[in-house]
Scaffold this motif. Structure first.
Motif, short mmCIF file in Angstrom:
data_model
loop_
_atom_site.label_atom_id
_atom_site.label_comp_id
_atom_site.label_asym_id
_atom_site.label_seq_id
_atom_site.Cartn_x
_atom_site.Cartn_y
_atom_site.Cartn_z
N ALA A 99 -41.73 48.13 -25.40
CA ALA A 99 -40.55 48.64 -25.88
C ALA A 99 -39.99 49.50 -24.58
O ALA A 99 -40.63 50.11 -23.98
N HIS A 105 -33.00 52.47 -31.07
CA HIS A 105 -33.31 51.79 -32.28
C HIS A 105 -33.23 52.64 -33.48
O HIS A 105 -34.01 53.84 -33.71
N VAL A 123 -44.60 49.59 -32.34
CA VAL A 123 -43.77 49.59 -31.01
C VAL A 123 -45.00 49.22 -29.99
O VAL A 123 -45.96 49.70 -30.10
N VAL A 162 -36.92 55.47 -28.19
CA VAL A 162 -36.93 54.00 -28.29
C VAL A 162 -35.69 53.28 -28.27
O VAL A 162 -35.06 53.60 -29.28
N GLU A 205 -37.83 42.97 -28.07
CA GLU A 205 -37.65 43.96 -27.10
C GLU A 205 -38.91 44.99 -27.40
O GLU A 205 -38.89 46.32 -27.19
N ILE A 265 -40.36 45.71 -30.26
CA ILE A 265 -40.21 46.53 -31.75
C ILE A 265 -40.43 45.58 -32.87
O ILE A 265 -39.73 44.37 -32.83
#
Length: 363
Positions: A23, A39, A48, A89, A98, A100
């Motif tokens: 991340a 996010h 994460v 994040v 990504e 996540i």
């Protein structure tokens, strides 16, 4: 055995998740301002990726917050509380693309394929029998009285009936309430019931409208203001029953969030909306079970603040139970549409609910 389902963690050996990048984070440009592409969190379990196959579960993800990553520590923070320079994040995808991953099926029970593709009564309505829901709630409350944090969100209707008001006070006295969240009206009408046996001027047992009864709640507010606090008023006026008195006796925290339409309000009502959010969020973050009774706006507010799960000290992940008790299906649908997918509705009037609940818990 705890009255909640076993949590199944994601399979991070899946090819798509095994190939996920770490991340990314970006620094907040100034206090209360987020970097572009931040996010926004949900109330589902969220992971994460730190890199090297290490996925970190957020301890208390909740709606409309952000993640701050500090080494191997992940904090969930409301945007207005983010400080300049903190590493936020970033990423708008949720399936590992990504780094996540939002895990929506961790508490799902194994499903059996039904032979029929069409069936009646597949959605809960006012025609739905709630016997099983009650039985599950009894078990949850008995478990969480000693092993959790039970938060009640009350509308004033609970205090408008003698029996439901008494039942709520006894539930508090028996240890089934660790925090109470409400507005000015709940406390005002609970104290009105104690002094005048009325709610908005109506007798709380016979429902008879009393002469000049519409003054009663205003007189209550004035008396409490004269004494300086609810605690001093309860002692000074000789109040011996009720919901607020029970909370004071058990040292149960009471958070009263103000409204633009409040009379008074009573001393102790938080009139600054940000301060009220912060005070409510303390208990929403700790909650293992939330029961919201006949209060649409407070129920939605607390639903937005409450994580869908808790990570216990031993690493166990458990769901946070969220019950809506109302005569209308609208509030349950409203909460679901706002993202509180874990909310479960029991469609009945709150007076019958409270009396039924206490009769079963006291045994």
């Amino acid at each position: 055995m705890p009255p909640f389902p076993t949590y199944t963690r994601p399979d991070f050996t899946r090819p798509d998740l095994a190939a996920a990048p770490p991340a990314r984070t970006e620094a907040a440009p100034r206090d209360g301002v987020l970097p572009a592409g931040f996010h926004a969190t949900s109330n589902h379990p969220e992971y994460v990726h730190l890199g090297g196959g290490r996925w970190l579960l957020a301890a208390e993800s909740r709606m409309d917050a952000v993640f701050i990553l500090e080494g191997n520590t992940l904090r969930t923070v409301e945007p207005r509380l983010v400080m300049e320079g903190e590493r936020v994040v970033v990423g708008r995808t949720e399936n590992g693309e990504e780094g996540i991953f939002v895990h929506t099926t961790g508490f799902d029970a194994p499903t059996e394929t039904a032979e029929d593709k069409f069936a009646f009564r597949s959605r809960g309505t006012r025609e739905t029998p709630f016997s099983r829901s009650y039985d599950e709630l009894y078990d949850i409350l008995r478990h969480d009285r000693e092993n959790g944090h039970i938060v009640w969100v009350l509308g004033p209707a609970v205090a408008f009936d003698r029996d439901s008001r008494d039942a709520m006070a006894r539930i508090i006295g028996a240890g089934y309430c660790h925090a109470l969240l409400a507005g000015n009206a709940l406390a005002t009408h609970d104290l009105e019931a104690a002094l005048f046996h009325t709610g908005l001027g109506q007798d709380i047992y016979t429902q008879a409208l009393l002469p000049r009864g519409h003054y009663n709640h205003l007189d209550v507010i004035n008396e409490v203001l004269r004494h300086g606090s609810m605690e001093q008023a309860i002692a000074g006026l000789g109040i011996r029953d009720g919901i607020i008195r029970a909370c004071l006796e058990r040292r149960v925290p009471v958070v009263l969030a103000g409204s633009i339409r409040d009379d008074g309000p009573l001393p102790g009502v938080i009139t600054d909306s940000r301060q009220a959010q912060d005070a409510m969020r303390i208990h929403a973050r700790r909650a293992t079970t939330v029961i919201a009774l006949a209060t649409q706006l407070h129920a939605i507010a607390v639903g937005n603040m409450t994580p869908g799960y808790r990570v216990l000290d031993d690493g166990t992940v458990r769901p946070v139970h969220f019950y809506i008790v109302d005569m209308s299906e609208f509030i349950a649908d409203k909460l679901a549409n706002r993202g509180s997918a874990q909310a479960r509705a029991i469609l009945t009037n709150v007076q019958d609910f409270m009396v039924n609940l206490w009769h079963n818990l006291r045994g």
